[in-house]
Design an enzyme around this catalytic site. Sequence first.
Site, PDB file in Angstrom:
ATOM      1  N   THR A  16       0.760  -1.119   0.020  1.00  0.00           N
ATOM      2  CA  THR A  16      -0.004  -0.047  -0.072  1.00  0.00           C
ATOM      3  C   THR A  16       0.722   1.322   0.037  1.00  0.00           C
ATOM      4  O   THR A  16       0.550   2.387  -0.639  1.00  0.00           O
ATOM      5  CB  THR A  16      -0.878   0.122   1.198  1.00  0.00           C
ATOM      6  OG1 THR A  16      -1.949  -1.173   1.053  1.00  0.00           O
ATOM      7  CG2 THR A  16      -1.813   1.200   1.281  1.00  0.00           C
ATOM      8  N   THR A  91       1.126  -4.261   4.305  1.00  0.00           N
ATOM      9  CA  THR A  91       0.787  -4.659   5.776  1.00  0.00           C
ATOM     10  C   THR A  91       0.124  -5.887   5.797  1.00  0.00           C
ATOM     11  O   THR A  91      -0.092  -6.602   7.060  1.00  0.00           O
ATOM     12  CB  THR A  91       0.170  -3.392   6.308  1.00  0.00           C
ATOM     13  OG1 THR A  91      -1.236  -3.381   5.589  1.00  0.00           O
ATOM     14  CG2 THR A  91       0.928  -2.055   6.311  1.00  0.00           C
ATOM     15  N   ASP A  92      -0.662  -6.560   4.696  1.00  0.00           N
ATOM     16  CA  ASP A  92      -1.284  -7.653   4.878  1.00  0.00           C
ATOM     17  C   ASP A  92      -0.295  -8.822   5.339  1.00  0.00           C
ATOM     18  O   ASP A  92      -1.068  -9.724   6.168  1.00  0.00           O
ATOM     19  CB  ASP A  92      -2.041  -8.091   3.533  1.00  0.00           C
ATOM     20  CG  ASP A  92      -2.914  -7.277   2.984  1.00  0.00           C
ATOM     21  OD1 ASP A  92      -3.362  -6.522   3.707  1.00  0.00           O
ATOM     22  OD2 ASP A  92      -3.414  -7.460   1.847  1.00  0.00           O
TER      23      ASP A  92
END
Length: 336
Positions: A16, A91-92
């Site tokens: 992201t 960040t997943d």
Amino acid sequence: MAASLPHVLLVSTGGTITMTEGAGAGIVPTLTGEDLVRAVPDLARIADFDVVSYSTKPGASLTLDDLVAIAELIDSRVGEGFAGAIVVQGTDTIEETAFVLDTLIVSERPVVVTGAMRGARAPGADGPANLLAAGIVAGAAQFAGLGTLVVLNDEVHAARFVRKAHTSLPSAFTSPGFAPIGRVIEGQAQCLARLRRLPALARPAFTADGPVALLQPFLGDDGRILEALPGLGYRGAVIEAMGAGHLPETFCEKINRLASVMPVVLATRVAAGPTFERTYAFAGSETDLIARGVIPAGDLAGNKAALLLRLLIACGAEGEDLRIRFTARTKMFSAA
């Protein structure tokens, strides 16, 4: 004469933090590591950066082989006068990336994983602040010897405890049952706790031939999926059990059969606290399941236990040797 700035290696993988609007609706990875550094002028105050744009993948598309390669890259480069390293990613899967790097990297220099919860052009984008905080921590000598760290929202988390606890908030990352081990306040890194470092595992040459299933049973589940795992080619399984490590009684005989043909690890689906080993004694309790051959995961979350199991399988561990090596590492996953 002014002190020289620390030298920091930055490896960008996408996520992201690198995303802007694409040709259609929604955001996609477009920015390189060089783009990120140029977009945050304050980075020039805290460190000199060498940038490697490894990929532009979303976090969910990173592979275990990617992480093995990044660990090798960091170990091969940080001896060239770097104070530390930063890995930028989606960040997943930050909690998983940080855990694998913590398991594989030999260097004692700080290795920081960071990213962003909001895209680069979103109102309140948190990427620049996270990247700046990560640079401060990566260049701070007090964080050496602590393994891989996760830095977002001005908090520093240990790789073995950190979890993503919210889908959208900038404060998404927490350490359930523990706490951040450091913070960045007024541009300065503060180390609040020191955890002993785990010895690095040997880096496997290839990981794709050691698939591991990760299962989370629920109320009323009959466990029939367990019977299918060997035929699907899995070489191990991690079960995120209920409570302190409990499964329905209907699972017991299936666990017997599965544990006879592959390593089966017992984790907990609960966010904080370890898998128990000696408290309950009913059919399907932790003591019953351990007696049937499962390996307790200690404080490890299911996803991290699955990655550790995959790495050990890829390194050639099997049978009692695998059990001993897995258990030896989970026994070290305590704050003591």
